[in-house]
Design a protein around this motif. Structure first.
Motif, PDB file in Angstrom:
ATOM      1  N   LEU A  15      20.750   7.396 -10.726  1.00  0.00           N
ATOM      2  CA  LEU A  15      20.364   6.828  -9.806  1.00  0.00           C
ATOM      3  C   LEU A  15      19.065   6.316  -9.911  1.00  0.00           C
ATOM      4  N   PHE A  16      18.655   5.497  -9.270  1.00  0.00           N
ATOM      5  CA  PHE A  16      17.346   4.968  -8.939  1.00  0.00           C
ATOM      6  C   PHE A  16      17.217   4.725  -7.160  1.00  0.00           C
ATOM      7  N   GLY A  17      16.460   5.644  -6.932  1.00  0.00           N
ATOM      8  CA  GLY A  17      15.674   6.143  -5.329  1.00  0.00           C
ATOM      9  C   GLY A  17      14.359   4.808  -4.187  1.00  0.00           C
ATOM     10  N   ALA A  18      15.173   4.199  -3.309  1.00  0.00           N
ATOM     11  CA  ALA A  18      14.118   4.171  -2.594  1.00  0.00           C
ATOM     12  C   ALA A  18      12.478   4.797  -2.661  1.00  0.00           C
ATOM     13  N   GLU A  19      12.521   5.842  -2.207  1.00  0.00           N
ATOM     14  CA  GLU A  19      12.005   7.219  -2.601  1.00  0.00           C
ATOM     15  C   GLU A  19      12.137   8.087  -3.435  1.00  0.00           C
ATOM     16  N   GLU A  20      11.954   8.383  -4.771  1.00  0.00           N
ATOM     17  CA  GLU A  20      11.942   9.854  -5.054  1.00  0.00           C
ATOM     18  C   GLU A  20      10.358  10.355  -5.150  1.00  0.00           C
ATOM     19  N   ILE A  57       1.039  11.730  -2.175  1.00  0.00           N
ATOM     20  CA  ILE A  57       1.591  13.357  -1.292  1.00  0.00           C
ATOM     21  C   ILE A  57       3.143  13.640  -2.444  1.00  0.00           C
ATOM     22  N   GLY A  58       2.903  13.238  -3.818  1.00  0.00           N
ATOM     23  CA  GLY A  58       3.808  14.005  -4.145  1.00  0.00           C
ATOM     24  C   GLY A  58       5.157  12.317  -4.450  1.00  0.00           C
ATOM     25  N   CYS A  59       5.557  11.973  -3.775  1.00  0.00           N
ATOM     26  CA  CYS A  59       6.682  11.335  -3.770  1.00  0.00           C
ATOM     27  C   CYS A  59       6.285   9.763  -4.363  1.00  0.00           C
ATOM     28  N   ARG A  60       7.236   8.895  -4.846  1.00  0.00           N
ATOM     29  CA  ARG A  60       7.416   6.951  -5.548  1.00  0.00           C
ATOM     30  C   ARG A  60       8.068   6.696  -5.051  1.00  0.00           C
ATOM     31  N   LEU A  61       7.760   5.725  -4.280  1.00  0.00           N
ATOM     32  CA  LEU A  61       8.428   4.616  -3.360  1.00  0.00           C
ATOM     33  C   LEU A  61       8.729   3.213  -4.299  1.00  0.00           C
ATOM     34  N   ALA A  67      13.454  -4.073  -4.278  1.00  0.00           N
ATOM     35  CA  ALA A  67      14.807  -3.917  -4.931  1.00  0.00           C
ATOM     36  C   ALA A  67      16.473  -3.520  -4.210  1.00  0.00           C
ATOM     37  N   GLU A  68      17.590  -4.417  -4.561  1.00  0.00           N
ATOM     38  CA  GLU A  68      18.965  -3.297  -4.096  1.00  0.00           C
ATOM     39  C   GLU A  68      19.009  -1.439  -4.645  1.00  0.00           C
ATOM     40  N   THR A  69      19.126  -0.485  -3.908  1.00  0.00           N
ATOM     41  CA  THR A  69      18.841   0.708  -4.367  1.00  0.00           C
ATOM     42  C   THR A  69      20.009   1.593  -4.781  1.00  0.00           C
ATOM     43  N   GLN A  70      20.057   2.789  -4.983  1.00  0.00           N
ATOM     44  CA  GLN A  70      22.398   3.239  -5.171  1.00  0.00           C
ATOM     45  C   GLN A  70      21.495   4.294  -4.575  1.00  0.00           C
ATOM     46  N   ALA A  71      20.057   5.203  -4.105  1.00  0.00           N
ATOM     47  CA  ALA A  71      20.184   6.217  -3.283  1.00  0.00           C
ATOM     48  C   ALA A  71      18.985   6.048  -2.286  1.00  0.00           C
ATOM     49  N   ASP A  72      18.729   6.618  -1.553  1.00  0.00           N
ATOM     50  CA  ASP A  72      17.508   6.379  -0.227  1.00  0.00           C
ATOM     51  C   ASP A  72      16.651   7.706  -0.708  1.00  0.00           C
ATOM     52  N   ILE A  73      16.636   8.176  -1.276  1.00  0.00           N
ATOM     53  CA  ILE A  73      15.903   9.407  -2.018  1.00  0.00           C
ATOM     54  C   ILE A  73      17.140   9.871  -3.111  1.00  0.00           C
ATOM     55  N   ILE A  74      15.549  10.338  -3.695  1.00  0.00           N
ATOM     56  CA  ILE A  74      16.327  11.175  -5.303  1.00  0.00           C
ATOM     57  C   ILE A  74      14.483  12.687  -5.041  1.00  0.00           C
ATOM     58  N   VAL A  75      15.255  13.563  -5.450  1.00  0.00           N
ATOM     59  CA  VAL A  75      14.100  14.514  -5.716  1.00  0.00           C
ATOM     60  C   VAL A  75      14.573  15.091  -6.925  1.00  0.00           C
ATOM     61  N   ARG A  76      13.450  14.818  -7.624  1.00  0.00           N
ATOM     62  CA  ARG A  76      13.318  14.785  -9.684  1.00  0.00           C
ATOM     63  C   ARG A  76      12.807  16.257  -9.638  1.00  0.00           C
ATOM     64  N   GLY A  77      13.460  16.795 -10.485  1.00  0.00           N
ATOM     65  CA  GLY A  77      12.794  17.728 -11.056  1.00  0.00           C
ATOM     66  C   GLY A  77      12.656  19.428 -10.765  1.00  0.00           C
ATOM     67  N   GLY A  78      13.467  19.618  -9.813  1.00  0.00           N
ATOM     68  CA  GLY A  78      12.823  20.113  -9.198  1.00  0.00           C
ATOM     69  C   GLY A  78      14.267  21.336  -9.168  1.00  0.00           C
ATOM     70  N   VAL A 135       0.391  -1.293   0.097  1.00  0.00           N
ATOM     71  CA  VAL A 135       0.279   0.365  -0.110  1.00  0.00           C
ATOM     72  C   VAL A 135       0.840   0.871   0.046  1.00  0.00           C
ATOM     73  N   LEU A 136       2.049   1.479   0.367  1.00  0.00           N
ATOM     74  CA  LEU A 136       3.051   2.352   0.365  1.00  0.00           C
ATOM     75  C   LEU A 136       2.634   2.952  -0.871  1.00  0.00           C
ATOM     76  N   PRO A 137       3.341   2.714  -1.494  1.00  0.00           N
ATOM     77  CA  PRO A 137       4.058   3.457  -2.513  1.00  0.00           C
ATOM     78  C   PRO A 137       2.390   4.561  -3.974  1.00  0.00           C
ATOM     79  N   GLU A 138       1.452   3.309  -3.430  1.00  0.00           N
ATOM     80  CA  GLU A 138       0.521   4.191  -3.745  1.00  0.00           C
ATOM     81  C   GLU A 138      -0.122   6.023  -3.116  1.00  0.00           C
ATOM     82  N   ALA A 139       0.168   5.679  -1.542  1.00  0.00           N
ATOM     83  CA  ALA A 139       0.074   6.321  -0.311  1.00  0.00           C
ATOM     84  C   ALA A 139       1.275   7.542  -1.052  1.00  0.00           C
ATOM     85  N   LEU A 140       2.222   7.193  -1.703  1.00  0.00           N
ATOM     86  CA  LEU A 140       3.505   8.323  -1.082  1.00  0.00           C
ATOM     87  C   LEU A 140       3.119   8.742  -2.936  1.00  0.00           C
TER      88      LEU A 140
END
Length: 608
Positions: free
Chosen positions: A75-80, A17-21, A33-44, A9-14
């Motif tokens: 990079l691939f983020g666990a949360e974007e 609010i403008g986030c993606r898991l 999955a293995e990730t290369q970043a914990d968070i990526i802030v995209r396109g700001g 349920v977490l991906p849909e919830a995020l």
């Protein structure tokens, strides 16, 4: 099973609010999955804190640090976090707060953390709660109640007093997690009483032995993690009983001895509040000499005074001259809007608070108090009475009607003189007391009056703008954690972004310059080279802001302090995300519940 359900349920919830898991396609459900970043802030649109041109980029975060700043980061983020249409800034740093008590009893250092602030400096003005022997606790409570408007019941309920020395106080702070980071000065008044006992409280001259002990204690505190030392020599700072605080009247000899202790520690900042209404040249020279002798940065408060509205320019000229001298580093802190206090019948002060008839209703619950104030008999009495103790400074301010304005919602901090209570009353042909009385009963008694006693003698903020943009000044003086019933100034970062860079009718501040002042320049003052910019290798303290939609709301009264104590708070909308040390502490102006904040011990240096 719980973890697998959450991951479903977490991906849909995020996304809501403008986030993606991110979960790699094809993997077994619930297995990350293995990730290369914990968070990526995209396109700001990234303002990196250096006041250069913004760049549309992605910002990648891993293990609390920024690991990439580049367009279309691979990079691939666990949360974007989708920052499209938003600005991305470093976390803001408030170098002047008083969260010494609130950091003990609360996880959240708000209002500051609601306004993009990710690091605060507390223990300013020479007042605080350590070092302190058990016998001196009441003395420090009287100081904090008088200087910082923190009610005694709040401190009696909220402070466990399970420390004595300053290192023990820092260890106590370290035991609790917080939403944002903090640093602390060792305060002069507490230090003086600890070293000298009753003689220190009575402001007697320090002996050589006293000076040596204070210097040793400051050295110990800084070596244990204090940012530096703070003091106040201004006459308005008094205890609950009206007495000058212990640091008032301390000699230059005493300050130099203490600064020598800080120098032995090898680093630090000296925060010194001086009264520049008298002998400003001598006092500025003293600050420069302290900086040169100690090798440390000295910071002080600068404001435009109503009594001498152009004197600030002389101080700015002195700052330029003194900082040109070898070995001198002196910086001023400037509050970005009018200095003053907020008044209504649910707060510490209002124009009728000291009238004899007010005493009978002063402690009533607010609804009962307002009902009494609406009766013709009480109205007539309060408008006709001569106040008790009319020379009390807060009362004098509360009736300076040419400087008092209805704040409004949204709040308007830059109104022309004709909109003052005096100006409006003259236009209506009524006494200003009558207009103030009636306004304070409107909106269910929630109307707020702003007494603008500094930074506003001209009826505008032009002088404040001149000070803010000076190279040796930084914005500050949020005073979060104090003056609970008088001000809510820790919202100034949001005010800076909305008023100074976007909404002001007159000259405006370049957005990049304002962000740099709130972040990088403030970090430099505190010796924090590990934060204040968006750059690879630095701490991931970041704001994602809906700049077009950013709004500051009017202050509101809350009763959420220990013992049911009352305080002003001020909300903002437009902070899409605030990140502290790589952890999201708020999304869409709502706290996430995460508590990554910690005590920062001494200067924080960027990794080489």
């Amino acid at each position: 099973m719980f973890l697998e359900n959450v991951l479903v349920v977490l991906p849909e919830a995020l996304q809501g609010i403008g986030c993606r898991l991110n979960v790699e396609p094809g993997v077994r459900r619930g297995v990350m999955a293995e990730t290369q970043a914990d968070i990526i802030v995209r396109g700001g649109l990234v303002y990196d804190g250096t006041d250069g041109d913004p760049v549309r980029s992605d910002v990648a975060i891993r293990d609390g640090l920024i690991v990439a700043v580049e367009p279309a980061c691979p990079l691939f983020g666990a949360e974007e976090i989708d920052a499209t249409g938003r600005i991305v800034t470093p976390g803001f740093i408030d170098v002047h707060t008083h969260y010494d008590g609130q950091a003990i009893w609360s996880d959240r250092l708000n209002p500051s953390s609601s306004h993009g602030v990710t690091t605060v400096v507390m223990g300013n003005c020479g007042v605080g709660f350590a070092p302190c022997r058990p016998a001196d606790r009441d003395m420090l409570v009287r100081v904090m109640e008088g200087v910082e408007d923190i009610p005694e019941i709040v401190m009696a309920t909220g402070l466990p007093w399970d420390w004595e020395t300053f290192p023990e106080f820092l260890a106590r702070l370290d035991q609790r997690r917080h939403d944002i980071d903090m640093l602390a000065y060792i305060p002069h008044s507490a230090l003086r009483v600890y070293a000298m006992g009753v003689r220190g409280a009575n402001r007697e001259p320090a002996t050589e032995a006293d000076l040596a002990m204070m210097a040793d204690l400051v050295q110990e505190a800084i070596e244990c993690g204090a940012l530096g030392f703070s003091t106040s020599g201004v006459p308005i700072h008094r205890t609950r009983d009206g007495e000058h605080i212990p640091s008032f009247g301390a000699t230059e000899r005493e300050l130099h001895a203490i600064a020598a202790g800080a120098r032995r520690a090898g680093h630090g900042v000296l925060q010194i509040l001086v009264d520049l209404s008298e002998e400003p040249a001598r006092k500025m020279r003293m600050l420069a000499d302290l900086s040169k002798a100690s090798g440390l940065l000295v910071t002080f408060t600068l404001a435009q005074r109503n009594s001498e509205p152009r004197a600030y320019r002389d101080v700015l000229a002195m700052l330029d001259a003194l900082n040109a001298e070898p070995g001198v580093r002196v910086k001023a802190q400037v509050f970005p809007r009018p200095i003053g206090m907020i008044m209504n019948h649910d707060l510490t002060m209002n124009p009728f608070r000291l009238c004899p008839s007010y005493a009978a209703i002063a402690d009533l619950p607010i609804d009962e108090k307002l009902a009494q104030l609406r009766t013709p008999a009480i109205r007539q009495a309060l408008l006709s009475e001569t106040p008790n103790d009319a020379g009390q400074p807060l009362f004098l301010i509360s009736r300076a009607f040419p400087c008092i304005y209805e704040l409004g919602d949204p709040p308007n901090y830059e109104q022309p003189p004709e909109r003052s209570i005096a100006g409006r009353a003259a236009a209506l042909g009524v006494a200003p007391e009558e207009l103030a009385y009636d306004l304070l009963l409107e909106n269910g008694g929630r109307t707020l009056l702003l007494a603008a006693i500094g930074n506003y003698p001209d009826g505008n903020l032009d002088a404040t703008f001149e000070m803010l943009r000076h190279p040796h000044c930084v914005p500050g003086l949020g005073d979060g954690g104090a003056h609970y019933g008088l001000i809510c100034d820790s919202s100034y970062p949001t005010f800076t972004l909305t008023h100074w860079t976007r909404d002001r009718a007159g000259e405006r501040w370049d957005l990049g310059e304002a962000i740099a002042a709130l972040s990088h320049r403030s970090a430099q003052l505190a010796g924090l080279s590990d934060r204040g910019r968006i750059a690879v290798g630095l701490r991931a303290d970041i704001n994602v802001i809906d700049y077009a939609g950013l709004q500051l709301h009017a202050p509101t009264v809350h009763r959420d302090l220990p013992g049911g104590g009352r305080r002003l708070s001020q909300a903002a909308t437009g902070y899409a995300a605030t990140i502290v040390g790589g952890v999201v502490i708020a999304r869409n102006d709502t706290p996430s519940g995460a508590l990554p904040g910690r005590l920062v011990r001494g200067p924080a240096l960027a990794p080489v």
